[in-house]
Design a protein around this motif. Sequence first.
Motif, PDB file in Angstrom:
ATOM      1  N   PHE A   1       0.830  -1.207   0.000  1.00 12.33           N
ATOM      2  CA  PHE A   1       0.000   0.000   0.000  1.00 12.33           C
ATOM      3  C   PHE A   1       0.865   1.259   0.000  1.00 12.33           C
ATOM      4  CE2 PHE A   1      -2.357   3.389   2.104  1.00 12.33           C
ATOM      5  CZ  PHE A   1      -3.587   3.358   1.459  1.00 12.33           C
ATOM      6  N   HIS A   2       1.976   1.242   0.754  1.00  9.97           N
ATOM      7  CA  HIS A   2       2.824   2.432   0.853  1.00  9.97           C
ATOM      8  C   HIS A   2       3.534   2.741  -0.461  1.00  9.97           C
ATOM      9  CE1 HIS A   2       5.653  -0.829   1.387  1.00  9.97           C
ATOM     10  NE2 HIS A   2       6.673  -0.004   1.313  1.00  9.97           N
ATOM     11  N   LYS A   3       3.710   1.730  -1.302  1.00  9.06           N
ATOM     12  CA  LYS A   3       4.335   1.969  -2.610  1.00  9.06           C
ATOM     13  C   LYS A   3       3.328   2.498  -3.621  1.00  9.06           C
ATOM     14  CE  LYS A   3       7.840  -1.636  -1.975  1.00  9.06           C
ATOM     15  NZ  LYS A   3       8.379  -2.919  -2.493  1.00  9.06           N
ATOM     16  N   ARG A   4       2.081   1.992  -3.540  1.00  6.77           N
ATOM     17  CA  ARG A   4       1.055   2.433  -4.485  1.00  6.77           C
ATOM     18  C   ARG A   4       0.518   3.813  -4.114  1.00  6.77           C
ATOM     19  NH1 ARG A   4      -3.353  -0.821  -3.958  1.00  6.77           N
ATOM     20  NH2 ARG A   4      -2.523  -2.004  -2.187  1.00  6.77           N
ATOM     21  N   PHE A   5       0.468   4.106  -2.812  1.00  2.64           N
ATOM     22  CA  PHE A   5      -0.066   5.397  -2.360  1.00  2.64           C
ATOM     23  C   PHE A   5       0.901   5.987  -1.325  1.00  2.64           C
ATOM     24  CE2 PHE A   5      -3.663   2.445  -3.146  1.00  2.64           C
ATOM     25  CZ  PHE A   5      -4.190   3.058  -4.284  1.00  2.64           C
ATOM     26  N   PRO A   6       2.078   6.413  -1.744  1.00  2.45           N
ATOM     27  CA  PRO A   6       3.121   6.831  -0.791  1.00  2.45           C
ATOM     28  C   PRO A   6       2.752   8.056   0.045  1.00  2.45           C
ATOM     29  CG  PRO A   6       3.743   7.369  -3.051  1.00  2.45           C
ATOM     30  CD  PRO A   6       2.538   6.506  -3.142  1.00  2.45           C
ATOM     31  N   LYS A   7       1.813   8.868  -0.424  1.00  2.00           N
ATOM     32  CA  LYS A   7       1.453  10.087   0.305  1.00  2.00           C
ATOM     33  C   LYS A   7       0.182   9.913   1.126  1.00  2.00           C
ATOM     34  CE  LYS A   7       3.592  13.160  -3.115  1.00  2.00           C
ATOM     35  NZ  LYS A   7       3.383  14.312  -4.037  1.00  2.00           N
ATOM     36  N   SER A   8      -0.353   8.727   1.182  1.00  2.00           N
ATOM     37  CA  SER A   8      -1.617   8.518   1.885  1.00  2.00           C
ATOM     38  C   SER A   8      -1.435   8.592   3.400  1.00  2.00           C
ATOM     39  CB  SER A   8      -2.211   7.161   1.509  1.00  2.00           C
ATOM     40  OG  SER A   8      -3.341   6.880   2.300  1.00  2.00           O
ATOM     41  N   LYS A   9      -2.387   9.227   4.053  1.00  2.00           N
ATOM     42  CA  LYS A   9      -2.385   9.290   5.517  1.00  2.00           C
ATOM     43  C   LYS A   9      -2.856   7.984   6.148  1.00  2.00           C
ATOM     44  CE  LYS A   9      -7.056  11.252   5.549  1.00  2.00           C
ATOM     45  NZ  LYS A   9      -7.699   9.988   5.898  1.00  2.00           N
ATOM     46  N   ASP A  10      -3.343   7.069   5.302  1.00  2.00           N
ATOM     47  CA  ASP A  10      -3.909   5.819   5.816  1.00  2.00           C
ATOM     48  C   ASP A  10      -2.879   4.712   5.988  1.00  2.00           C
ATOM     49  OD1 ASP A  10      -6.420   6.983   5.801  1.00  2.00           O
ATOM     50  OD2 ASP A  10      -6.912   6.255   3.787  1.00  2.00           O
TER      51      ASP A  10
END
Length: 430
Positions: A358-367
């Motif tokens: 998840f952190h690679k696909r959405f690196p700026k996500s607060k989730d």
Amino acid sequence: MSAPPIAQSAPIVPFWNRLREITRYPAHMSSMITIVMLAFGNLAIFLPFGPILVLLVTVAMYRYAFECLRATANGYMEPPEIAQSTDSGLGWKQIGLMVIFIAVSIVGVVLFGPKFGIALMLFLGLCLPGATMTLAMDESLASALNPAKWIALLTRMGWSYLAVVGLCLIILMSQRYAGALAAKVLPHFIAVIVVGIIANYALIVTFHLMGYLLYQYHDVVGFEPARPQILRPPAERDPDQDLLDEVAEFVRDGKPGNATELLRGHLRGRGGTHAVHTQYRKLLRLTDERDELLRHGQQYLNILMAQGKGRLALDLMRECKALEPTFGPADAEQTTQLAKFAAQSGQPELALGMLSDFHKRFPKSKDIPQNYLLAATLIHERLNQDEKARALLNYLKENYPNDSLMPEIDARLALIERTMAITKKPEAKG
């Protein structure tokens, strides 16, 4: 000012007060149709390759039984019409589970004699319902074969688990007696059908009973049921029924291509109801249009999430992931919502599949912290992979040290490390 009191949900009626309803559960029309149809499928025994065909019928019956188990565990007290949300391989996994249990019992008798073999057989018979419930929750044969899972269910449910095992044994013995009686007094051709109906009915009763046990004790076994609304509005005519009737006429005339194009144009121009989307996907599967199934799946997933239809969205996710394992929601917020709902619905593998990288696909996500805390919890509680769960939590501590969830992350990490310390084997002394 004090905080408002938390609303309390109605207590769950214990299974021992619902035995009549449990035994009548398969008598619902939606369930009886499946029971009878698959019982007629046993007539394949008279055809070439009959045993193989009957095995396929048995697998289909077990898959539907798992659908009933999971629906019950989620709080739905009426049987589903067909198997939709369960893994298509669950039927094979259950048969494999039983074959392994039988093989282990035989090996025990051969290697250690009849006394130990019988004791092992009794122990495995006691644990089989727990293994089956684990398989339903985790959809993993490896997880279902983990003795720690069986023992955890037994110890947490206590005498209720033992009572359900006893009831399952009574149902099995009654089914065998009724089947033997039917086979004795009826012509062979008819007896095959009647015995099949009796066996299928008994199977659904036992799986419904196990599902209800999970529902009753969900708070102590780490399963969060998705309870349905008690009152449902009466069924109304689909707004797009005229279109669906026209599509059905094309299909009857042997023109599925015309039906597909009609639905495609309607969906692109005006959208459509769930029935229209479902019929469109059926036609795409019929013509094996994989790319369009995935394109439409991505589009329809957005619609379902916007409408708050999480269960339908999960069903769609499972279908699309079977076509393309990397399929997932297009944005971080949808991924978070759907993964959380999958975990609450007892589908940990689906949730973990959505949260992978998840952190690679959405690196700026607060989730990221809340999603990886959820993933670590599932990995620890459902997969028993403590090293992997600890590594995930340590990643959060290193990269998000000031996140508001850090107290929960620390607590979960401490629990995992205590578990690892207890289960770790003492090092051999030289």
